[in-house]
Motif scaffolding. Sequence first.
Motif, mmCIF file in Angstrom:
data_model
loop_
_atom_site.group_PDB
_atom_site.id
_atom_site.type_symbol
_atom_site.label_atom_id
_atom_site.label_comp_id
_atom_site.label_asym_id
_atom_site.label_seq_id
_atom_site.Cartn_x
_atom_site.Cartn_y
_atom_site.Cartn_z
ATOM 1 N N ALA A 14 -8.228 20.691 31.745
ATOM 2 C CA ALA A 14 -7.032 20.382 31.579
ATOM 3 C C ALA A 14 -6.549 19.499 33.045
ATOM 4 N N MET A 15 -5.496 18.597 32.371
ATOM 5 C CA MET A 15 -4.855 17.740 33.430
ATOM 6 C C MET A 15 -3.415 18.053 33.256
ATOM 7 N N LEU A 16 -2.623 17.999 34.508
ATOM 8 C CA LEU A 16 -1.079 18.134 34.521
ATOM 9 C C LEU A 16 -0.771 16.716 35.099
ATOM 10 N N ASN A 17 0.580 16.428 34.844
ATOM 11 C CA ASN A 17 1.360 15.204 35.459
ATOM 12 C C ASN A 17 0.636 14.035 34.940
ATOM 13 N N CYS A 18 -0.007 14.036 33.777
ATOM 14 C CA CYS A 18 -0.407 12.844 33.151
ATOM 15 C C CYS A 18 0.440 12.511 31.975
ATOM 16 N N TYR A 19 0.926 11.521 31.728
ATOM 17 C CA TYR A 19 1.554 11.048 30.330
ATOM 18 C C TYR A 19 1.381 9.495 30.244
ATOM 19 N N THR A 20 1.847 9.122 29.309
ATOM 20 C CA THR A 20 1.873 7.572 28.584
ATOM 21 C C THR A 20 0.450 7.692 27.764
ATOM 22 N N ALA A 21 0.523 7.023 26.608
ATOM 23 C CA ALA A 21 -0.583 6.976 25.674
ATOM 24 C C ALA A 21 -1.660 6.335 26.553
ATOM 25 N N SER A 22 -1.673 5.271 27.357
ATOM 26 C CA SER A 22 -2.560 4.628 27.857
ATOM 27 C C SER A 22 -3.307 5.363 28.832
ATOM 28 N N TYR A 23 -2.725 5.812 29.583
ATOM 29 C CA TYR A 23 -2.981 6.568 31.009
ATOM 30 C C TYR A 23 -3.913 8.007 30.657
ATOM 31 N N THR A 24 -3.284 8.821 29.463
ATOM 32 C CA THR A 24 -4.068 9.628 28.992
ATOM 33 C C THR A 24 -5.468 9.569 28.204
ATOM 34 N N ARG A 25 -5.223 8.387 27.501
ATOM 35 C CA ARG A 25 -6.277 7.793 26.951
ATOM 36 C C ARG A 25 -7.542 7.352 27.680
ATOM 37 N N LYS A 26 -7.192 6.865 28.835
ATOM 38 C CA LYS A 26 -8.214 6.553 29.796
ATOM 39 C C LYS A 26 -9.040 7.560 30.325
ATOM 40 N N LEU A 27 -7.876 8.758 30.827
ATOM 41 C CA LEU A 27 -8.633 10.039 31.212
ATOM 42 C C LEU A 27 -9.436 10.666 30.077
ATOM 43 N N MET A 28 -9.102 10.704 28.969
ATOM 44 C CA MET A 28 -9.675 11.109 27.910
ATOM 45 C C MET A 28 -11.054 10.447 27.522
ATOM 46 N N GLU A 29 -11.046 9.199 27.567
ATOM 47 C CA GLU A 29 -12.179 8.494 27.247
ATOM 48 C C GLU A 29 -13.269 8.951 28.250
ATOM 49 N N ILE A 30 -13.011 8.970 29.644
ATOM 50 C CA ILE A 30 -14.063 9.510 30.514
ATOM 51 C C ILE A 30 -14.484 11.035 30.219
ATOM 52 N N ALA A 31 -13.757 11.818 29.817
ATOM 53 C CA ALA A 31 -14.062 13.208 29.222
ATOM 54 C C ALA A 31 -15.067 13.057 27.852
ATOM 55 N N ILE A 32 -14.693 12.262 26.994
ATOM 56 C CA ILE A 32 -15.303 12.264 26.013
ATOM 57 C C ILE A 32 -16.621 11.344 25.966
ATOM 58 N N ASP A 33 -16.753 10.225 26.777
ATOM 59 C CA ASP A 33 -17.802 9.355 26.848
ATOM 60 C C ASP A 33 -18.804 9.645 27.810
ATOM 61 N N SER A 34 -18.255 10.566 28.920
ATOM 62 C CA SER A 34 -19.260 10.712 30.068
ATOM 63 C C SER A 34 -19.797 12.234 30.279
ATOM 64 N N THR A 35 -19.047 13.028 29.457
ATOM 65 C CA THR A 35 -19.544 14.489 29.692
ATOM 66 C C THR A 35 -20.672 14.823 28.541
ATOM 67 N N ARG A 36 -21.579 15.865 28.894
ATOM 68 C CA ARG A 36 -22.680 16.050 27.986
ATOM 69 C C ARG A 36 -22.132 16.761 26.711
ATOM 70 N N LEU A 37 -21.213 17.244 26.761
ATOM 71 C CA LEU A 37 -20.569 17.918 25.179
ATOM 72 C C LEU A 37 -19.361 17.437 24.746
ATOM 73 N N HIS A 38 -18.802 16.248 25.431
ATOM 74 C CA HIS A 38 -17.717 15.400 24.996
ATOM 75 C C HIS A 38 -16.685 16.414 24.638
ATOM 76 N N ILE A 39 -16.363 17.490 25.499
ATOM 77 C CA ILE A 39 -15.171 18.283 25.234
ATOM 78 C C ILE A 39 -13.761 17.668 25.588
ATOM 79 N N PRO A 40 -12.743 17.625 24.688
ATOM 80 C CA PRO A 40 -11.457 16.864 25.064
ATOM 81 C C PRO A 40 -10.891 17.586 26.153
ATOM 82 N N LEU A 41 -10.164 16.777 26.824
ATOM 83 C CA LEU A 41 -9.136 17.335 27.760
ATOM 84 C C LEU A 41 -7.868 17.701 27.159
ATOM 85 N N LEU A 42 -7.139 18.755 28.127
ATOM 86 C CA LEU A 42 -6.024 19.059 27.448
ATOM 87 C C LEU A 42 -4.723 18.703 28.574
#
Length: 759
Positions: free
Chosen positions: A96-124
């Motif tokens: 999970a992450m805190l102090n992140c907001y706006t659709a584009s900023y959270t999307r960028k971080l989410m993309e890293i979690a989904i695209d680059s991790t072995r199990l593609h588990i979404p961030l909170l």
Amino acid sequence: MKQLIKKRATKQVQLFLLSLLLMMAGVSCQNGTSEKGKVSSQKGNRYDAQIRKLMSKMTLEEKIGQLNMLSGDGAVTGPITNTNVVKEIKEGHVGAMLNCYTASYTRKLMEIAIDSTRLHIPLLFGYDVIHGERTIFPIPLGESCSWDLKLMEKTARIAAIEASAEGVQWTFAPMVDIARDPRWGRVMEGAGEDPWYGSLVAKAKVRGFQGNDLSNDSTILACVKHGVAYGAPIAGRDYNTVDMSMRTLLGVYMPPYHAAVEAGVATAMSAFNDLNGTPCTANSWIWNTMFRKEWGFKGFVVSDYTSINELIPHGVAKNLFDADVLAFNAGVDMDMVGNGYIKNLKKAVEEGLVSEKEIDSSVYRILKAKFELGLFDNPYKYCNEEREKNDTLTPQHLAVAREDARESMVLLKNSDHLLPFSKKIKSIAIIGPLGNDKSDMIGSWSAAGDRNTEPVSLLEGIKNKLGNKVRILYAKGTDIDSHSTEGFAQAVSVAKEADVVLLALGEGDYMTGEASSRANIDLPGNQRELADAVIKANKRTAVVLMNGRPLTISHLNEVAPAILEAWFSGTEAGNAIADVVFGDYNPSGKLTMTFPRCVGQIPIFYSHMNTGRPYSPTNHYTTHYLDCPNTPLYPFGYGLSYTKFQYDSLKVDKKVMTTKDTLRVSVVLKNVGNYDGTEVAQLYIRDMVGSVTRPVKELRGFKRVFLKKGESKKLVFKLTNQDLSFYRKDMTFGSEPGSFEVFVGGNSATQYKTNFVLK
Ligand code: NOJ
């Protein structure tokens, strides 16, 4: 009677009593006895099979990654500059992450979690959406003075709609800490001093944020905080030790957390403070025994910001490794920013200090929340630029903010009906450090609200209301916390020139909120002197207070003809104040926290015990101060209206009730003044004789009633055995037979009463 009490104690209560004894002896439930170990306890969960399947693929390291929360760089639209965060996400070390907001900023971080991790588990993504995301509502203490639970639920709903549109799926709210010491800066974040009322607000907020279905795109996880008793630091100093009796803890401070759990709150946060010798973040009794075992809490617990690391300065852990073991075994599932779990839990498992089964339970709970939010179906569902544009700061949301702000305001004084001002005046002077302020009046914790541009200042609100029909003068007079009198002359001169004056006084928003305790809670700087000068220059001066806590304003109360408590009332503050001042809204707010006369009275609250020597003016040896009355300046529940309400014909439908009965208490409320208006009618009880001392009054009912002038209405309140119950001598919870008084009125000082007997 003892026999009767014993009979009522269920097996569960006995277990609870045992846990109390263990807690008092400093023993925590660990390995084996802990609820944490029961991964199977959530088998009925609809995502159970999916969670288990996913967990079967996870390495221990990946599991521990889910327990780790990092902070973003807070950039709204810019690049992700914290390369460590990116690296950690890629390595599967972040749940999970805190102090992140706006659709584009959270999307960028989410993309890293989904695209680059072995199990593609979404961030909170978690964020402090305390009183709104973009549209900012009054601070929670202010909002609680509306006594409008439906509206409080609605503002949480809107906050969730806006936050979820900006990529946030988790708010660190509601804060439900009972607050009886206004020196503590965080009183602004909660619903005041009363546990019964605070519990209702806690439920309304959880319902508002979470709705009925977390998978809905616009609902978010709520987080009840700060567990527990964070609101009672010694001397009102934030983060300080809390030391209190088990009876006060269970009877006064714990109920709102319990209420939030009953409402299905998805997460909870462990507090910074130590409590009776054990820091809350290392306190197994709070999390494993009370939240999970007693209350059936199924969500996950997050630490407060580095509160696990702080177990070292607390002096209960030698190093971070020990702190992590302590916190984890106490039931804290997620480490907020401390970077300890990620470093140490694997080794702790290898050394047998933490069981992998318990790690599984924590991971299960966190993954369950992600499944429930629908993140596994679509991790980007909350990063929706379209919604971000269309669903935030909308005219509808702003209209609710204005309504909420108006309802939050409390009219503290109104001599000779100075307020409301007539719109037919020729001129008005707006004076004071908060007269043309934007950023302070929005209050601390303003999330994604743009504090410099979005809030409507008082001056703007008055201009919006009066247009150019009335001459509007302005002088700042002084700064919020200044001792310079340079601006006084101009303030006095505009005060003399105008028909009426609005004098905007109060605190800076930084003076309340976290780490913002004050030892002196007078008006800061030389505002009191400014008030004297302006009121002397123009007797038709109404003071508008903007602040985040009860202040000691006895002097102001003497000299000012009218005082309106507006709190920090959010984006629509100026418009809402103008509505009240010019009578487009008749004030109806009632205080949810007592205003002391002086700091020496603190902690001061309406629900105190009688003592063996209750104050008597004719007997020196009774409880009192030599230099200040016992009574507050304004009691809990207090607030005036432009109209006047009268209570009559108070009755109970039976003089003797049993524990199975519902007692009906009726009263006739009449609007006998000259305006239509809303009254918050309150009902209090007093248990006359108990196995332990009982408060002189306890709130057990209220009704928010609108009456046209001249109109009257019969109000009926209901009381059940639950309302008469408390922690008895043997710490079992229940009622005791005997006499009760029941009071009804417009505030907690009411003496309008009748009585009944519980058989
Ligand atoms: C510390 C505060 O005590 C807590 O209320 C808040 O949610 C976290 N920081 C995260 O910002």
